[in-house]
Motif scaffolding. Structure first.
Motif, short mmCIF file in Angstrom:
data_model
loop_
_atom_site.label_atom_id
_atom_site.label_comp_id
_atom_site.label_asym_id
_atom_site.label_seq_id
_atom_site.Cartn_x
_atom_site.Cartn_y
_atom_site.Cartn_z
N LEU A 62 0.81 -1.21 0.00
CA LEU A 62 0.00 0.00 0.00
C LEU A 62 0.85 1.27 0.00
O LEU A 62 0.52 2.26 -0.65
N PHE A 63 1.97 1.22 0.72
CA PHE A 63 2.84 2.40 0.83
C PHE A 63 3.47 2.78 -0.50
O PHE A 63 4.00 3.89 -0.65
N MET A 64 3.41 1.90 -1.50
CA MET A 64 4.03 2.16 -2.79
C MET A 64 3.04 2.74 -3.81
O MET A 64 3.43 3.07 -4.92
N GLY A 65 1.76 2.83 -3.43
CA GLY A 65 0.78 3.43 -4.33
C GLY A 65 -0.24 2.43 -4.87
O GLY A 65 -0.02 1.21 -4.83
N SER A 66 -1.35 2.96 -5.38
CA SER A 66 -2.46 2.12 -5.83
C SER A 66 -2.10 1.24 -7.03
O SER A 66 -2.56 0.09 -7.13
N LYS A 67 -1.30 1.76 -7.96
CA LYS A 67 -0.92 0.96 -9.13
C LYS A 67 -0.12 -0.26 -8.71
O LYS A 67 -0.30 -1.36 -9.25
N ILE A 68 0.76 -0.08 -7.74
CA ILE A 68 1.59 -1.19 -7.27
C ILE A 68 0.73 -2.26 -6.60
O ILE A 68 0.99 -3.46 -6.74
N ILE A 69 -0.31 -1.84 -5.87
CA ILE A 69 -1.19 -2.81 -5.22
C ILE A 69 -1.81 -3.74 -6.26
O ILE A 69 -1.80 -4.96 -6.10
N VAL A 70 -2.34 -3.16 -7.32
CA VAL A 70 -2.96 -3.96 -8.39
C VAL A 70 -1.92 -4.88 -9.03
O VAL A 70 -2.18 -6.08 -9.25
N GLN A 71 -0.75 -4.33 -9.31
CA GLN A 71 0.32 -5.14 -9.91
C GLN A 71 0.66 -6.33 -9.03
O GLN A 71 0.80 -7.47 -9.51
N LYS A 72 0.80 -6.08 -7.72
CA LYS A 72 1.23 -7.13 -6.81
C LYS A 72 0.13 -8.14 -6.52
O LYS A 72 0.43 -9.30 -6.21
N ILE A 73 -1.12 -7.74 -6.63
CA ILE A 73 -2.21 -8.72 -6.50
C ILE A 73 -2.14 -9.72 -7.64
O ILE A 73 -2.24 -10.94 -7.44
N VAL A 74 -1.94 -9.21 -8.86
CA VAL A 74 -1.83 -10.09 -10.03
C VAL A 74 -0.58 -10.95 -9.91
O VAL A 74 -0.61 -12.16 -10.15
N THR A 75 0.54 -10.32 -9.51
CA THR A 75 1.79 -11.07 -9.33
C THR A 75 1.62 -12.14 -8.26
O THR A 75 2.09 -13.28 -8.40
N GLY A 76 0.92 -11.79 -7.17
CA GLY A 76 0.68 -12.75 -6.09
C GLY A 76 -0.12 -13.96 -6.56
O GLY A 76 0.10 -15.08 -6.10
N CYS A 77 -1.07 -13.72 -7.48
CA CYS A 77 -1.83 -14.84 -8.06
C CYS A 77 -0.91 -15.79 -8.82
O CYS A 77 -1.06 -17.02 -8.75
N ILE A 78 0.06 -15.23 -9.53
CA ILE A 78 1.01 -16.06 -10.29
C ILE A 78 1.90 -16.84 -9.34
O ILE A 78 2.12 -18.05 -9.53
N TYR A 79 2.41 -16.18 -8.31
CA TYR A 79 3.22 -16.88 -7.30
C TYR A 79 2.42 -18.04 -6.69
O TYR A 79 2.93 -19.16 -6.53
N GLY A 80 1.18 -17.75 -6.32
CA GLY A 80 0.35 -18.77 -5.70
C GLY A 80 0.05 -19.92 -6.64
O GLY A 80 0.03 -21.09 -6.23
N LEU A 81 -0.17 -19.60 -7.91
CA LEU A 81 -0.49 -20.63 -8.90
C LEU A 81 0.69 -21.56 -9.13
O LEU A 81 0.52 -22.79 -9.18
N ILE A 82 1.89 -20.99 -9.28
CA ILE A 82 3.05 -21.86 -9.53
C ILE A 82 3.42 -22.65 -8.27
O ILE A 82 3.97 -23.75 -8.37
N TYR A 83 3.10 -22.11 -7.10
CA TYR A 83 3.30 -22.88 -5.87
C TYR A 83 2.34 -24.06 -5.82
O TYR A 83 2.73 -25.20 -5.53
N PHE A 84 1.09 -23.79 -6.13
CA PHE A 84 0.05 -24.82 -6.11
C PHE A 84 0.33 -25.92 -7.13
O PHE A 84 0.27 -27.11 -6.83
N LEU A 85 0.69 -25.51 -8.35
CA LEU A 85 0.90 -26.48 -9.42
C LEU A 85 2.20 -27.27 -9.26
O LEU A 85 2.25 -28.45 -9.58
N SER A 86 3.25 -26.59 -8.78
CA SER A 86 4.55 -27.27 -8.63
C SER A 86 4.62 -28.11 -7.36
O SER A 86 5.36 -29.08 -7.29
N GLY A 87 3.85 -27.71 -6.36
CA GLY A 87 3.88 -28.41 -5.09
C GLY A 87 5.11 -28.10 -4.27
O GLY A 87 5.37 -28.76 -3.25
N SER A 88 5.87 -27.08 -4.67
CA SER A 88 7.09 -26.72 -3.96
C SER A 88 7.18 -25.21 -3.79
O SER A 88 7.07 -24.46 -4.75
N ILE A 89 7.40 -24.77 -2.55
CA ILE A 89 7.54 -23.34 -2.27
C ILE A 89 8.84 -22.79 -2.86
O ILE A 89 8.98 -21.57 -3.03
#
Length: 216
Positions: A167-194
């Motif tokens: 949040l401290f980095m601005g509204s655009k960054i929040i949106v970017q990081k939400i999308v990025t977080g989805c990708i991180y979560g997806l590759i964690y889920f699919l790979s089975g490895s953190i």
């Protein structure tokens, strides 16, 4: 799940939901005279994430499940995801700026001109590692395994929380990081490895901090 486990899980979720907010509270506490510079914030966030994860291990040691992916191609995917995520974040910034009716003069991947010392960079990589351990490994274990929430919903929840921690980095960054977080979560889920999202996150942080990204 018994009452003790339920209460402990809720405590862990509440304790880890916003490390950035905790830093803000401490640094702005009456009588506290802390520097508000980037180096202080980076070090404070790195230390806090380590403390949070240590607390989690003490309370629930079994929650840490680190295993190497069975297929070697996951390491390739981890690296390939880095430029894809960077390009996606720049495009999201472009779209959000255009949506506000502003002209975009330049879309670029640029040198920040600020040379970071090796210790600052180490703290940035530590942040990436422990963000993945907490927002993916720990949250997936509690929300998915203990609370029985659908894993795709867990991916979305952890991504939103991860995004709002910027949040401290601005509204655009929040949106970017939400999308990025989805990708991180997806590759964690699919790979089975953190390990896979950790690799992607660390490499991405290195290049973004070393080079910077801008849409103006």
């Amino acid at each position: 799940m018994n009452t003790h486990t339920l209460c402990l899980n809720i405590l862990i979720i509440l304790f880890t939901i916003s490390p950035v907010l905790l830093i803000g509270i401490v640094s702005n506490f009456p009588g506290m005279k802390m520097k508000k510079d980037d180096v202080f914030f980076t070090k404070a966030l790195a230390y806090l994430l380590i403390i949070e994860f240590t607390f989690i291990l003490i309370m629930k040691f079994h929650i840490l499940k680190v295993s190497l992916p069975e297929n070697i191609y996951w390491y390739v995917i981890a690296i390939v995801c880095v430029p894809l995520i960077i390009v996606l974040e720049i495009l999201l910034a472009f779209i959000m700026i255009k949506a506000k009716g502003k002209n975009v003069k330049k879309l670029s991947f640029w040198g920040s001109g600020k040379k970071l010392d090796k210790y600052h960079m180490i703290f940035i990589l530590i942040i990436a590692i422990f963000e993945e351990l907490i927002f993916r490994c720990v949250w997936f274990n509690i929300l998915g395994n203990d609370f029985g929430i659908n894993l795709y919903i867990v991916i979305a929840i952890s991504a939103v929380v991860y995004g709002f921690n910027h949040l401290f980095m601005g509204s655009k960054i929040i949106v970017q990081k939400i999308v990025t977080g989805c990708i991180y979560g997806l590759i964690y889920f699919l790979s089975g490895s953190i390990i896979i999202p950790i690799i992607t996150h660390c490499v991405q942080n290195y290049f973004v901090i070393a080079r910077g990204e801008r849409c103006e």
